[in-house]
Design a protein around this motif. Sequence first.
Motif, PDB file in Angstrom:
ATOM      1  N   TYR A   1       0.842  -1.195   0.000  1.00 36.26           N
ATOM      2  CA  TYR A   1       0.000   0.000   0.000  1.00 36.26           C
ATOM      3  C   TYR A   1       0.875   1.243   0.000  1.00 36.26           C
ATOM      4  CZ  TYR A   1      -2.969   3.773   1.566  1.00 36.26           C
ATOM      5  OH  TYR A   1      -3.611   4.979   1.664  1.00 36.26           O
ATOM      6  N   ARG A   2       0.503   2.202  -0.818  1.00 33.07           N
ATOM      7  CA  ARG A   2       1.246   3.461  -0.890  1.00 33.07           C
ATOM      8  C   ARG A   2       0.271   4.632  -0.924  1.00 33.07           C
ATOM      9  NH1 ARG A   2       6.416   2.992   0.720  1.00 33.07           N
ATOM     10  NH2 ARG A   2       7.265   1.054  -0.061  1.00 33.07           N
ATOM     11  N   SER A   3       0.615   5.697  -0.206  1.00 31.86           N
ATOM     12  CA  SER A   3      -0.157   6.924  -0.311  1.00 31.86           C
ATOM     13  C   SER A   3       0.185   7.609  -1.625  1.00 31.86           C
ATOM     14  CB  SER A   3       0.162   7.857   0.858  1.00 31.86           C
ATOM     15  OG  SER A   3       1.506   8.329   0.746  1.00 31.86           O
ATOM     16  N   GLU A   4      -0.589   8.590  -1.978  1.00 32.28           N
ATOM     17  CA  GLU A   4      -0.330   9.325  -3.221  1.00 32.28           C
ATOM     18  C   GLU A   4       1.035   9.998  -3.183  1.00 32.28           C
ATOM     19  OE1 GLU A   4      -2.287  12.983  -5.857  1.00 32.28           O
ATOM     20  OE2 GLU A   4      -3.453  12.021  -4.270  1.00 32.28           O
ATOM     21  N   ALA A   5       1.380  10.563  -2.032  1.00 32.02           N
ATOM     22  CA  ALA A   5       2.685  11.233  -1.905  1.00 32.02           C
ATOM     23  C   ALA A   5       3.825  10.234  -2.047  1.00 32.02           C
ATOM     24  CB  ALA A   5       2.778  11.961  -0.568  1.00 32.02           C
TER      25      ALA A   5
END
Length: 393
Positions: free
Chosen positions: A294-298
């Motif tokens: 999982y990765r945030s947009e940033a």
Amino acid sequence: MDNASPKPRNDNARSEAGPVAGPASAAIADWSDQYFLKTKATVEKFGDCRVTYAVFMRRPVVSAPRLAIDWLHGIAAERGAEFKIDLQYDEGRWVGAGEPIMYVSGSFVHLADLETLLLMKLGPACVAAFNAFTMCADLPKVAFLAMDARHCAGLEMAEMMAYAASVGSDRARRKVGATGFVGNATQATAHYFGQERALGTMPHALIGYAGSTLRAAEMFNETFPDEPMTVLVDYFGREVTDALTVARRFAAMASQGKLSVRIDTPGSRFIEGLDPPASYAVLDRHVPNVIRGYRSEAELRSLVGAGVSAAAIWHLRDALDREGFHKVKIVASSGFDPAKCKVMAEAKAPIDVVGTGSFLPQRWTETYATADIIEYNGVKRVKVGREFLFRKE
């Protein structure tokens, strides 16, 4: 620690007339909060007493008290007063939220009007030191260059932030063996990093002046023939092409490890040869697991987005290595704050040097230091809710 302050790395390098030395006692009234001045006048009228202040922050920080303590000692000397400074956390120590960094004792008359300026000189430095430590610790094999001065609001802040970066960097060296900050961009504060002079080679303006990246490198080399060289390669959007062109032209420097290329690609475009699919492909070859969680947009932007991403750095390294330029170093800049450094560490980005001023506090409200008086003539007294500030018996 009684009446003591941490020692500078180079005691002779900093002039006592420097930006952080002021204001002198005579000018304090112009910069102090008015209610402190009225308190001072009231205490003068009704009788002085000895007080003890607890100085603390509301968030975890790295202790960076030297500039504040030096200033307190200077004011005490000017006023013929004596302040006892009991530093609870030496320079570079981790400080928890709400834990007093120091206790300051002395005449209420002489301390009442100093609180405003004392807090100014402490809080921002401690947060910046925390950020610098985090960045250096996450990328322990990377050398950092402090390029914060352009982001600072005046000379006093510029000195404070350079000092803070050096404190955070020193902590990272002690804790994880990090390379840390090896220098900075301005002469006035180079001594905080153990340097006699500032570091740096060329800005984008020189590339524009020369008309080509290669010509700028040639001009720089002719002007400073005995210096290693770092060449900006993003001006014309040909990061890979220009990096290879410069490396071929200066093959001897490249083979000796004296040539670096710096990418500062803006976030409005991708580095030469990349787009979103190609960026994913680069990371899939080198660090496939980094893009599968999982990765945030940033975080995704730092990994595979436009600008100086982890994919961009891997892409440039691949191009240099294919032509045998294994010793050409990569310098990366553009928004390398703690969050971006953490992502770069996870992506094992092959960075040799990071140029950054992004250890500066991002949320200024977190830099607010606070001071409360906890003793009046030896009697413990503090406003309800702040009893945690009392000294531990």
